[in-house]
Design a protein around this motif. Sequence first.
Motif, PDB file in Angstrom:
ATOM      1  N   GLN A 195     -13.120  -1.688  -4.112  1.00 39.84           N
ATOM      2  CA  GLN A 195     -12.088  -2.707  -3.975  1.00 39.84           C
ATOM      3  C   GLN A 195     -10.736  -2.025  -3.845  1.00 39.84           C
ATOM      4  O   GLN A 195     -10.636  -0.800  -4.022  1.00 39.84           O
ATOM      5  N   GLU A 196      -9.713  -2.809  -3.521  1.00 42.25           N
ATOM      6  CA  GLU A 196      -8.392  -2.231  -3.332  1.00 42.25           C
ATOM      7  C   GLU A 196      -8.004  -1.392  -4.549  1.00 42.25           C
ATOM      8  O   GLU A 196      -8.140  -1.813  -5.693  1.00 42.25           O
ATOM      9  N   GLY A 197      -7.556  -0.174  -4.251  1.00 44.91           N
ATOM     10  CA  GLY A 197      -7.227   0.775  -5.303  1.00 44.91           C
ATOM     11  C   GLY A 197      -8.341   1.754  -5.574  1.00 44.91           C
ATOM     12  O   GLY A 197      -8.109   2.831  -6.148  1.00 44.91           O
ATOM     13  N   GLY A 210     -23.927  11.296   4.426  1.00 43.62           N
ATOM     14  CA  GLY A 210     -24.004  11.151   2.980  1.00 43.62           C
ATOM     15  C   GLY A 210     -22.730  11.482   2.234  1.00 43.62           C
ATOM     16  O   GLY A 210     -22.620  11.200   1.033  1.00 43.62           O
ATOM     17  N   THR A 211     -21.763  12.063   2.910  1.00 33.89           N
ATOM     18  CA  THR A 211     -20.498  12.377   2.248  1.00 33.89           C
ATOM     19  C   THR A 211     -19.691  11.102   2.026  1.00 33.89           C
ATOM     20  O   THR A 211     -19.876  10.093   2.704  1.00 33.89           O
ATOM     21  N   VAL A 212     -18.785  11.175   1.088  1.00 34.66           N
ATOM     22  CA  VAL A 212     -17.986  10.003   0.706  1.00 34.66           C
ATOM     23  C   VAL A 212     -16.501  10.375   0.736  1.00 34.66           C
ATOM     24  O   VAL A 212     -16.105  11.437   0.253  1.00 34.66           O
ATOM     25  N   LEU A 213     -15.712   9.481   1.311  1.00 34.10           N
ATOM     26  CA  LEU A 213     -14.254   9.639   1.315  1.00 34.10           C
ATOM     27  C   LEU A 213     -13.666   8.566   0.413  1.00 34.10           C
ATOM     28  O   LEU A 213     -13.843   7.378   0.653  1.00 34.10           O
ATOM     29  N   GLU A 214     -12.982   9.012  -0.635  1.00 27.77           N
ATOM     30  CA  GLU A 214     -12.354   8.072  -1.560  1.00 27.77           C
ATOM     31  C   GLU A 214     -10.913   7.804  -1.117  1.00 27.77           C
ATOM     32  O   GLU A 214     -10.139   8.735  -0.912  1.00 27.77           O
ATOM     33  N   ARG A 215     -10.602   6.531  -0.977  1.00 26.21           N
ATOM     34  CA  ARG A 215      -9.276   6.082  -0.570  1.00 26.21           C
ATOM     35  C   ARG A 215      -8.904   4.872  -1.418  1.00 26.21           C
ATOM     36  O   ARG A 215      -9.773   4.193  -1.970  1.00 26.21           O
ATOM     37  N   GLN A 216      -7.620   4.578  -1.481  1.00 32.11           N
ATOM     38  CA  GLN A 216      -7.189   3.394  -2.225  1.00 32.11           C
ATOM     39  C   GLN A 216      -7.111   2.145  -1.352  1.00 32.11           C
ATOM     40  O   GLN A 216      -7.188   1.029  -1.855  1.00 32.11           O
ATOM     41  N   ALA A 217      -6.945   2.340  -0.042  1.00 32.21           N
ATOM     42  CA  ALA A 217      -6.932   1.204   0.879  1.00 32.21           C
ATOM     43  C   ALA A 217      -7.300   1.696   2.272  1.00 32.21           C
ATOM     44  O   ALA A 217      -7.191   2.891   2.574  1.00 32.21           O
ATOM     45  N   VAL A 218      -7.720   0.754   3.109  1.00 34.15           N
ATOM     46  CA  VAL A 218      -8.154   1.073   4.471  1.00 34.15           C
ATOM     47  C   VAL A 218      -7.409   0.155   5.438  1.00 34.15           C
ATOM     48  O   VAL A 218      -7.254  -1.044   5.172  1.00 34.15           O
ATOM     49  N   TYR A 219      -6.968   0.730   6.561  1.00 32.63           N
ATOM     50  CA  TYR A 219      -6.418  -0.083   7.649  1.00 32.63           C
ATOM     51  C   TYR A 219      -7.414  -0.106   8.803  1.00 32.63           C
ATOM     52  O   TYR A 219      -7.978   0.927   9.173  1.00 32.63           O
ATOM     53  N   HIS A 220      -7.606  -1.291   9.343  1.00 36.99           N
ATOM     54  CA  HIS A 220      -8.524  -1.454  10.478  1.00 36.99           C
ATOM     55  C   HIS A 220      -7.964  -2.532  11.381  1.00 36.99           C
ATOM     56  O   HIS A 220      -7.997  -3.725  11.040  1.00 36.99           O
ATOM     57  N   ARG A 221      -7.418  -2.102  12.507  1.00 39.03           N
ATOM     58  CA  ARG A 221      -6.850  -3.049  13.465  1.00 39.03           C
ATOM     59  C   ARG A 221      -7.995  -3.538  14.365  1.00 39.03           C
ATOM     60  O   ARG A 221      -8.281  -2.949  15.400  1.00 39.03           O
ATOM     61  N   THR A 234       0.821  -1.218   0.000  1.00 37.06           N
ATOM     62  CA  THR A 234       0.000   0.000   0.000  1.00 37.06           C
ATOM     63  C   THR A 234       0.854   1.266   0.000  1.00 37.06           C
ATOM     64  O   THR A 234       0.322   2.355   0.231  1.00 37.06           O
ATOM     65  N   ARG A 235       2.147   1.122  -0.273  1.00 35.20           N
ATOM     66  CA  ARG A 235       3.015   2.294  -0.282  1.00 35.20           C
ATOM     67  C   ARG A 235       2.549   3.272  -1.364  1.00 35.20           C
ATOM     68  O   ARG A 235       2.194   2.878  -2.481  1.00 35.20           O
ATOM     69  N   GLY A 236       2.540   4.543  -0.991  1.00 37.05           N
ATOM     70  CA  GLY A 236       2.155   5.582  -1.939  1.00 37.05           C
ATOM     71  C   GLY A 236       0.669   5.719  -2.165  1.00 37.05           C
ATOM     72  O   GLY A 236       0.229   6.599  -2.915  1.00 37.05           O
ATOM     73  N   MET A 237      -0.147   4.878  -1.540  1.00 36.13           N
ATOM     74  CA  MET A 237      -1.599   4.951  -1.715  1.00 36.13           C
ATOM     75  C   MET A 237      -2.211   6.003  -0.788  1.00 36.13           C
ATOM     76  O   MET A 237      -1.624   6.391   0.223  1.00 36.13           O
ATOM     77  N   THR A 238      -3.405   6.431  -1.140  1.00 39.25           N
ATOM     78  CA  THR A 238      -4.210   7.212  -0.213  1.00 39.25           C
ATOM     79  C   THR A 238      -4.866   6.236   0.758  1.00 39.25           C
ATOM     80  O   THR A 238      -5.490   5.260   0.345  1.00 39.25           O
ATOM     81  N   LEU A 239      -4.703   6.488   2.072  1.00 42.76           N
ATOM     82  CA  LEU A 239      -5.109   5.511   3.075  1.00 42.76           C
ATOM     83  C   LEU A 239      -6.077   6.123   4.080  1.00 42.76           C
ATOM     84  O   LEU A 239      -5.956   7.295   4.446  1.00 42.76           O
ATOM     85  N   ALA A 240      -6.994   5.309   4.548  1.00 45.17           N
ATOM     86  CA  ALA A 240      -7.827   5.635   5.703  1.00 45.17           C
ATOM     87  C   ALA A 240      -7.502   4.638   6.799  1.00 45.17           C
ATOM     88  O   ALA A 240      -7.258   3.461   6.520  1.00 45.17           O
ATOM     89  N   VAL A 241      -7.492   5.118   8.031  1.00 41.03           N
ATOM     90  CA  VAL A 241      -7.333   4.244   9.190  1.00 41.03           C
ATOM     91  C   VAL A 241      -8.628   4.328   9.981  1.00 41.03           C
ATOM     92  O   VAL A 241      -8.991   5.399  10.480  1.00 41.03           O
ATOM     93  N   LEU A 242      -9.323   3.205  10.089  1.00 40.84           N
ATOM     94  CA  LEU A 242     -10.643   3.168  10.710  1.00 40.84           C
ATOM     95  C   LEU A 242     -10.546   2.614  12.123  1.00 40.84           C
ATOM     96  O   LEU A 242     -10.000   1.526  12.340  1.00 40.84           O
ATOM     97  N   GLY A 243     -11.090   3.357  13.089  1.00 37.03           N
ATOM     98  CA  GLY A 243     -11.105   2.887  14.470  1.00 37.03           C
ATOM     99  C   GLY A 243     -10.988   4.048  15.433  1.00 37.03           C
ATOM    100  O   GLY A 243     -10.541   5.143  15.062  1.00 37.03           O
TER     101      GLY A 243
END
Length: 306
Positions: free
Chosen positions: A202-204, A213-224, A138-147
Amino acid sequence: MYDVIVVGGGPAGLNAALVSGRQRRRVLVVDSGNPRNAPASEMHMFLSRDGFSPAELRKVGREELSGYPSVELRVGQVDSVAPAEGGFTVVLAGDETHRARKLVLATGQVDLTDAVDGLAARFGRGVFHCPFCHGYETRGMTLAVLGHELPQVMQALYVADRFSDDVIVCTNGHPVPEPAVSRLATAGIPVREEPVIRIDGQEGDMRLVFADGTVLERQAVYHRAPTRQHSALAEQLGCELLPDGCVRVDEFQRTSVPGVYAAGDTARLAALPDALTFVITGAADGARAAVWLDQELFREDVGLTG
């Protein structure tokens, strides 16, 4: 009477059976066929198998074990285990009963993902729990961390330090834990506290949909995700559990119950803060358990105990 019954057919259980089989021990492996990393298409940090399919690794492992006549593999569910004269009684679903001198618990854990529509379905495929296992990809991707728990939120600092300069924390309707507020601000990591109702894509090409109703576009998500034991057998046997629910083992992979060993992410040393979830460390735990279990059996047989 088996020398050892191994409960669990992941890397820890299969490697324990391999080592025991090579010492000509009579082994039964009982596997429910529901591994924790089933959704993942790749595993990493396993020398010579980096990027290999976890499912293929299990398949190859079972094929290798078939070359050892003293090792049996059974797909099934262990309903109960109990001490018995000379060892343990193991009851499978359907009341099939077996006996063994020793046990290896390699039953693993279950991830308890947040109740967000689409999250569990994408776990291991676009939603990742571990930056050691998936960070490089996921290097260089736009990421969300959920939690919203501190370890979950702090993961954002780690992935921002190693893999991406575009990380956003989503706390899913909760405030940021106080110890993380200034750290996130210093690192320039934005926070969104609105509830997340759905994850699409999906990934990417992932989309987190918020309650407003808003949307956040990310390429991958982390959720521990927090975890629980996949099986209640350790508790049933009276094995000591650590505060996080892991089975406590010593340096020999022995639990607090004589004759019961545990391997893989179901167990950890008390000195460690977390159970390692890597495939290679699970396999190493299984080998370690089998070696010392074999030595314990040998010492019993030649009268060197006590």
